[in-house]
Scaffold this active site. Structure first.
Site, short mmCIF file in Angstrom:
data_model
loop_
_atom_site.label_atom_id
_atom_site.label_comp_id
_atom_site.label_asym_id
_atom_site.label_seq_id
_atom_site.Cartn_x
_atom_site.Cartn_y
_atom_site.Cartn_z
N HIS A 84 -1.96 -5.46 1.56
CA HIS A 84 -3.28 -6.05 1.31
C HIS A 84 -3.10 -7.50 0.89
CE1 HIS A 84 -7.25 -6.76 -0.49
NE2 HIS A 84 -6.58 -7.34 -1.47
N GLU B 63 -9.65 -9.52 -7.84
CA GLU B 63 -8.58 -8.56 -7.56
C GLU B 63 -7.39 -8.74 -8.50
OE1 GLU B 63 -7.90 -8.96 -3.36
OE2 GLU B 63 -9.75 -7.89 -2.86
N TYR C 192 -12.12 -1.43 -3.73
CA TYR C 192 -12.67 -1.70 -2.39
C TYR C 192 -14.19 -1.57 -2.36
CZ TYR C 192 -8.26 -2.08 0.26
OH TYR C 192 -7.07 -2.50 0.79
N LYS D 73 0.83 -1.20 0.00
CA LYS D 73 0.00 0.00 0.00
C LYS D 73 0.88 1.27 0.00
CE LYS D 73 -3.89 -2.28 2.36
NZ LYS D 73 -4.88 -2.18 3.49
N ASN E 163 -1.86 0.08 7.01
CA ASN E 163 -1.34 -1.21 7.49
C ASN E 163 -0.48 -1.94 6.44
OD1 ASN E 163 -3.37 -2.02 5.81
ND2 ASN E 163 -4.66 -2.94 7.39
P1 ATP Z 1 -7.01 -5.89 3.19
O1 ATP Z 1 -8.37 -6.12 2.54
O2 ATP Z 1 -6.42 -4.52 2.87
O3 ATP Z 1 -6.07 -7.01 2.97
P2 ATP Z 1 -8.10 -6.81 5.67
O4 ATP Z 1 -8.74 -7.88 4.85
O5 ATP Z 1 -7.23 -7.23 6.81
O6 ATP Z 1 -7.24 -5.85 4.78
P3 ATP Z 1 -10.61 -5.39 5.60
O7 ATP Z 1 -11.64 -5.56 6.63
O8 ATP Z 1 -10.80 -6.03 4.26
O9 ATP Z 1 -9.21 -5.82 6.23
O10 ATP Z 1 -10.42 -3.82 5.40
C1 ATP Z 1 -9.77 -3.31 4.24
C2 ATP Z 1 -8.86 -2.19 4.63
O11 ATP Z 1 -9.65 -1.11 5.12
C3 ATP Z 1 -7.90 -2.50 5.78
O12 ATP Z 1 -6.74 -3.17 5.40
C4 ATP Z 1 -7.59 -1.11 6.28
O13 ATP Z 1 -6.65 -0.45 5.42
C5 ATP Z 1 -8.95 -0.44 6.16
N1 ATP Z 1 -9.73 -0.57 7.39
C6 ATP Z 1 -10.33 -1.70 7.87
N2 ATP Z 1 -10.97 -1.47 9.03
C7 ATP Z 1 -10.77 -0.15 9.29
C8 ATP Z 1 -11.17 0.72 10.35
N3 ATP Z 1 -11.92 0.28 11.36
N4 ATP Z 1 -10.76 2.01 10.29
C9 ATP Z 1 -10.02 2.47 9.25
N5 ATP Z 1 -9.61 1.70 8.21
C10 ATP Z 1 -9.97 0.41 8.24
MG MG Z 2 -9.87 -7.43 3.10
#
Ligand code: ATP
Ligand code: MG
Length: 140
Positions: free
Chosen positions: A116, A127, A50, A10, A113
């Site tokens: 992804h 994706e 997303y 990211k 974080n």
């Molecule tokens: P990713 O899809 O990026 O691999 P993930 O599957 O661990 O991450 P998801 O629940 O799919 O988490 O959320 C997608 C992304 O949205 C997260 O990686 C983070 O960058 C952001 N995100 C998720 N939860 C929150 C939150 N509570 N507040 C802010 N940003 C969030």
């Molecule tokens: Mg995710």
């Protein structure tokens, strides 16, 4: 089962010079990089990626973050690649991520974080196709 999955370094990971470190950890876990590029998403492209999160309260912030700088999407291949990539990444919230995971070691917040990873076979397929054309991915 041999799977393919999409991972992304990211904008925060690229800005922190962690492209190589992220790729190194995936390779060390036995995953093979079969496609990789650097791109910058505009707002609409980040929204499309997303779209499953469009009703979530953090959606606008997430889209702004993901379009804030270059990212490095890659296709990783290996046995149980989808789950293994997520194990190497760690939990979404770095405060809850396990020791030795990418997010525990480098993420600054639940949003920023670093990395992804696709969360299942259907999302992996969507994706991978979002970032890579058939010509850019080796046949299986
Ligand atoms: P990713 O899809 O990026 O691999 P993930 O599957 O661990 O991450 P998801 O629940 O799919 O988490 O959320 C997608 C992304 O949205 C997260 O990686 C983070 O960058 C952001 N995100 C998720 N939860 C929150 C939150 N509570 N507040 C802010 N940003 C969030
Ligand atoms: Mg995710």
């Amino acid at each position: 089962m041999i799977e393919r999955t999409l991972s992304i370094v990211k904008p925060d990971g690229v800005a922190k010079n962690l492209i190589g470190e992220v790729v190194r950890r995936f390779e060390a876990a036995g995953l093979k990089v079969v496609a990789l590029k650097m791109v910058r998403l505009d707002r609409g492209e980040a929204e499309g990626f997303y779209h499953v999160h469009r009703e979530r309260p953090f959606f606008a912030s997430l889209v702004a973050f993901m379009s804030s700088g270059p990212i490095v999407p890659m296709v990783l291949e290996g046995e149980d690649a989808i789950a293994r990539v997520r194990t190497v990444m760690g939990s979404t919230d770095p405060a809850k991520a396990g020791a030795g995971t990418i997010r525990k070691d480098f993420a600054s917040s639940i949003e920023k974080n670093i990395v992804h990873g696709s969360d299942g076979p259907a999302t992996a397929s969507f994706e991978i196709g979002y970032f890579f054309s058939a010509l850019e991915i080796p046949p299986r």
